[in-house]
Scaffold this active site. Structure first.
Site, PDB file in Angstrom:
ATOM      1  N   THR A  69       6.723   0.435  -6.260  1.00  0.00           N
ATOM      2  CA  THR A  69       6.434  -0.878  -6.841  1.00  0.00           C
ATOM      3  C   THR A  69       7.298  -1.114  -8.071  1.00  0.00           C
ATOM      4  OG1 THR A  69       4.167  -0.951  -5.988  1.00  0.00           O
ATOM      5  CG2 THR A  69       4.646  -2.293  -7.926  1.00  0.00           C
ATOM      6  N   ASN A 141       5.409  -2.165   6.821  1.00  0.00           N
ATOM      7  CA  ASN A 141       4.310  -1.238   6.565  1.00  0.00           C
ATOM      8  C   ASN A 141       3.074  -1.527   7.405  1.00  0.00           C
ATOM      9  OD1 ASN A 141       4.071  -3.633   4.843  1.00  0.00           O
ATOM     10  ND2 ASN A 141       2.260  -2.642   3.988  1.00  0.00           N
ATOM     11  N   SER A 186       9.598   5.854  -2.013  1.00  0.00           N
ATOM     12  CA  SER A 186       8.392   6.429  -2.617  1.00  0.00           C
ATOM     13  C   SER A 186       8.160   7.824  -2.055  1.00  0.00           C
ATOM     14  CB  SER A 186       7.186   5.536  -2.325  1.00  0.00           C
ATOM     15  OG  SER A 186       5.998   6.106  -2.829  1.00  0.00           O
ATOM     16  N   THR A 223       9.602   9.235 -19.998  1.00  0.00           N
ATOM     17  CA  THR A 223       9.658  10.678 -19.767  1.00  0.00           C
ATOM     18  C   THR A 223       9.309  10.993 -18.314  1.00  0.00           C
ATOM     19  OG1 THR A 223       8.998  11.111 -22.050  1.00  0.00           O
ATOM     20  CG2 THR A 223       8.726  12.921 -20.476  1.00  0.00           C
ATOM     21  N   CYS A 307      -2.897  -1.699   0.118  1.00  0.00           N
ATOM     22  CA  CYS A 307      -2.787  -2.469  -1.119  1.00  0.00           C
ATOM     23  C   CYS A 307      -3.613  -3.745  -1.086  1.00  0.00           C
ATOM     24  CB  CYS A 307      -1.326  -2.807  -1.388  1.00  0.00           C
ATOM     25  SG  CYS A 307      -0.254  -1.369  -1.415  1.00  0.00           S
TER      26      CYS A 307
END
Length: 363
Positions: A69, A141, A186, A223, A307
């Protein structure tokens, strides 16, 4: 529990789990620190980056993100000019494109035909000079249909636009066309951990950053988790090694499942030919898919995208291919792959079909 929801997420590969453990326990250093533990963590991240890149086109670089995303938002918001996309795209694309339209960018959403393919006459009309980005899924998907990304990229490049490929469902499962300029992926859709994804950017392509800060990644700040990156890298390595075997296994499962359910009166949603075979989206007249899922609690399958689950709205993908609300609500999505056995799949299908038939009798 029989797990048949591989489009929502995949089981974590044992190799990915083992790769993550050292970086979760003892090797906790920040990979952006200059001391020895930090450099070791950085080396693990770079090794993972190389593994992830092994399933992507040559001539580009991988920037790790917090997930697909973020990668899709970055690619869309980081470019300029008009946007052309497709009505069956994931919400991460459609909602972001809608937000860009509110900022003043010109947006065209292409319709699809009954099989789920983009209308190419409309695409040729829409993709013209002034368009800056064309965004399309490699593998849908919900219905598993494969869009002709290479052809769309040809139209994009002829108009001076970039081609963004949402390869979340295709990475590690299908070959990603070399013509792409930006590719979002992903880890958790390829037996890696959740919480990490990547944006592949073709060399020479410049997009504006989405996240500002320390500039830890090329074009992206924040990070990194060495553990998540290491898990992603291991999952990518195994996916590359098993590419042929996984593809063949999914194909065999699809053939057996499609024959079983087709003979029982179920209808396939989307193209039967140009599709990823680890996805089987079916409908049965009069079926209450939500009730079926509730009745078969020890079989994990869905009525569409995870989702959008719980929204109460019929699938926008199924509506886009011409299904009525009733047909969309009578559809189920079955996802399977590497760790699915033929025996457990066929047993689950028997129970799904029996429960669906019982609904009609009760009605």
């Amino acid at each position: 529990m029989t797990y048949l929801d591989y489009q929502a997420t995949t089981p974590l590969a044992p190799e990915a789990f083992e790769a993550m453990l050292p970086w979760l326990k003892d090797n906790f250093a920040n990979p952006h620190s200059a001391h020895a533990p930090g450099r070791a963590a950085r080396a693990a991240v770079e090794a993972a980056r190389e593994e992830v890149a092994g399933l992507l086109p040559p001539g580009g670089g991988v920037s790790f993100t917090g997930g697909a995303t973020e990668a899709l938002n970055w690619a869309i918001q980081g470019t300029s000019g008009g946007i052309v996309t497709i009505a069956t795209e994931h919400a991460a694309v459609l909602d972001t494109v809608e937000a860009e339209a509110r900022k003043g960018r010109q947006v065209t959403v292409l319709p699809v035909d009954r099989e789920g393919f983009a209308d190419f006459a409309a695409a040729r009309e829409a993709i013209r000079p002034g368009v800056g980005l064309v965004a399309a899924m490699l593998v849908n998907n919900e219905i598993g249909v494969k869009q002709p990304i290479g052809q769309l990229a040809g139209l994009a490049h002829a108009a001076g636009a970039l081609m963004l490929c949402d390869a979340v469902q295709g990475y590690g499962r299908e070959l990603i066309p070399d013509e792409c300029d930006l590719v979002a992926i992903s880890a958790h859709k390829v037996h890696g951990p959740k919480g990490v994804g990547a944006l592949w950017i073709r060399s020479g392509v410049a997009i504006e950053p989405l996240l500002h800060g320390g500039g830890q990644e090329p074009g992206r700040s924040g990070t990194l988790s060495p553990a998540l990156c290491a898990g992603f890298g291991a999952a990518a390595r195994i996916a590359k090694q098993r590419f042929g075997a996984d593809h063949a296994h999914a194909g065999q499962l699809f053939r057996e499942a499609f024959a079983r359910m087709g003979n029982a009166g179920w209808l396939l949603n989307g193209s039967a030919g140009e599709r990823y075979h680890g996805n089987l989206n079916l409908r049965r007249e009069g079926l209450d898919a939500a009730r079926l899922i509730s009745e078969l609690r020890d079989i994990a399958f869905s009525a569409g995208s995870a989702c959008a689950s719980g929204s109460g709205r019929p699938s926008h993908v199924l509506r886009a291919i011409g299904l009525s609300d009733a047909e969309a609500r009578s559809s189920i999505r079955l996802g399977f792959g590497r760790y699915t056995t033929e025996e457990e799949l066929m047993a689950a299908l028997e129970r799904i079909d029996t429960a669906a038939r019982a609904q009609r009798v009760a009605a």
